[in-house]
Design a protein around this motif. Structure first.
Motif, mmCIF file in Angstrom:
data_model
loop_
_atom_site.group_PDB
_atom_site.id
_atom_site.type_symbol
_atom_site.label_atom_id
_atom_site.label_comp_id
_atom_site.label_asym_id
_atom_site.label_seq_id
_atom_site.Cartn_x
_atom_site.Cartn_y
_atom_site.Cartn_z
ATOM 1 N N ALA A 11 7.449 6.432 0.359
ATOM 2 C CA ALA A 11 6.071 5.638 0.793
ATOM 3 C C ALA A 11 5.257 5.701 -0.570
ATOM 4 C CB ALA A 11 5.225 6.305 1.831
ATOM 5 N N TRP A 12 5.304 6.630 -1.556
ATOM 6 C CA TRP A 12 4.414 6.442 -2.579
ATOM 7 C C TRP A 12 5.085 5.605 -3.848
ATOM 8 C CZ3 TRP A 12 -0.319 8.024 -3.347
ATOM 9 C CH2 TRP A 12 -0.983 7.935 -4.802
ATOM 10 N N GLN A 41 0.674 -1.157 0.115
ATOM 11 C CA GLN A 41 -0.080 -0.126 -0.114
ATOM 12 C C GLN A 41 0.820 1.267 0.076
ATOM 13 O OE1 GLN A 41 -2.312 -0.874 3.633
ATOM 14 N NE2 GLN A 41 -4.007 -1.474 2.117
ATOM 15 N N ARG A 42 0.485 2.154 -0.899
ATOM 16 C CA ARG A 42 1.210 3.581 -0.700
ATOM 17 C C ARG A 42 0.794 4.219 0.406
ATOM 18 N NH1 ARG A 42 -0.334 4.986 -7.255
ATOM 19 N NH2 ARG A 42 1.746 3.988 -7.955
ATOM 20 N N ARG A 43 1.538 5.252 0.662
ATOM 21 C CA ARG A 43 1.483 6.050 1.924
ATOM 22 C C ARG A 43 1.594 5.460 3.271
ATOM 23 N NH1 ARG A 43 -3.137 8.257 -1.491
ATOM 24 N NH2 ARG A 43 -2.587 10.294 -1.963
ATOM 25 N N SER A 44 1.054 4.320 3.632
ATOM 26 C CA SER A 44 1.029 3.715 5.045
ATOM 27 C C SER A 44 2.300 2.879 5.046
ATOM 28 C CB SER A 44 -0.116 2.723 5.121
ATOM 29 O OG SER A 44 -0.060 1.815 4.321
ATOM 30 N N THR A 103 8.705 2.420 7.223
ATOM 31 C CA THR A 103 8.498 3.358 8.200
ATOM 32 C C THR A 103 9.306 4.683 8.062
ATOM 33 O OG1 THR A 103 10.171 2.497 9.619
ATOM 34 C CG2 THR A 103 8.101 1.704 9.992
ATOM 35 N N LYS A 131 2.431 -0.282 4.298
ATOM 36 C CA LYS A 131 2.044 -1.431 4.955
ATOM 37 C C LYS A 131 1.761 -2.703 3.723
ATOM 38 C CE LYS A 131 0.525 0.205 9.434
ATOM 39 N NZ LYS A 131 -0.749 0.149 10.305
ATOM 40 N N GLU A 191 -2.123 -7.167 8.071
ATOM 41 C CA GLU A 191 -1.125 -6.236 7.706
ATOM 42 C C GLU A 191 -0.083 -6.395 8.305
ATOM 43 O OE1 GLU A 191 -3.187 -2.329 9.821
ATOM 44 O OE2 GLU A 191 -3.669 -2.594 7.709
ATOM 45 N N THR A 210 3.809 -3.814 8.715
ATOM 46 C CA THR A 210 4.552 -2.735 8.338
ATOM 47 C C THR A 210 5.958 -3.243 7.729
ATOM 48 O OG1 THR A 210 3.780 -1.493 10.239
ATOM 49 C CG2 THR A 210 5.738 -0.459 9.214
#
Length: 222
Positions: A103-104, A59-62, A89, A64, A84, A86
């Motif tokens: 993260a993107w 997943q983007r942004r998170s 970070t 995770k 999920e 991580t």
């Protein structure tokens, strides 16, 4: 929904595809090989890999990794009990803009071996190795500007680095170019014979079929 397709992958008689973002309908659907819908799922992400009855979304942004059951699209737990895990970070010395970019730009997932997922982190110039059972990060490898990843199921991992397609040896942490000077290569797929399919964005706007040693066999598109 109104978004364009972002991912597609197949496993056996199942096709998983979707937009990665939806409002009025599931962002991910599963069909059979004739396009008949089997189910919709709330599981979504940017990069997708399928293996042994399960799907994995980065997943983007998170930052995770999400796991779901291919039988019905329901979320499925990793060894730690949650669906999920991580993977990325925010670093202590990283500002919001740098973290947002990292993260993107999670570009692709591939099953490098029966116990390992490889994730290409474009802005970080590396491959991140993830334990399939737990979702935990277990290693990293340097690779300049990685995008698409593909594996032949026999232990060979292929990757896009910049404008080049090549083999990546995880044990030696070495990239061997096969085909270079490509026009903005984005994503990779691999068939059972080891042939590669690379999507070229740029002005080419085609999918090229490459032999296992990088020879152009066919060109699909305009």
């Amino acid at each position: 929904d109104y978004n364009h397709p972002l991912y597609v992958a197949t496993a056996g008689d199942r096709v998983i595809l979707g937009t990665g973002n939806a409002e009025a309908a599931p962002g991910t659907i599963c069909t059979d090989l004739d396009g008949r819908k089997k189910y919709g799922s709330s599981a979504m992400g940017a990069a997708l890999a399928l293996h042994d009855g399960f799907g994995y979304f980065m997943q983007r942004r998170s930052g995770k990794l999400l796991k779901f059951d291919l039988a019905n699209g329901a979320l499925s737990p990793f060894a730690g009990g949650r669906p999920e895990a991580t993977v990325l970070t925010k670093r202590a010395d990283e500002d919001a803009q740098a973290w947002g970019a990292r993260a993107w730009t999670v570009m692709a997932l591939a099953v490098a071996d029966p116990g390992t997922l490889a994730l290409s982190s474009f802005s970080d110039d590396r491959l991140i190795l993830i334990d399939l059972a737990s979702g935990a990060v277990k290693g990293e490898c340097s690779l300049k500007a990685p995008r698409g990843l593909a594996a032949d199921g026999k232990g060979t991992l292929y990757a896009i680095s910049g404008n080049t397609v090549g083999r990546y040896d995880l044990a030696a942490k070495a990239f061997t170019p096969l085909a270079g000077n490509l026009d903005e290569p984005q994503h990779l797929a691999c068939d059972v014979a080891g042939n590669l399919y690379v999507s070229l964005q740029g002005k080419t706007m085609q999918v090229w079929k490459l032999s296992p040693d990088g020879k152009v066999l066919l060109k699909y598109g305009k």
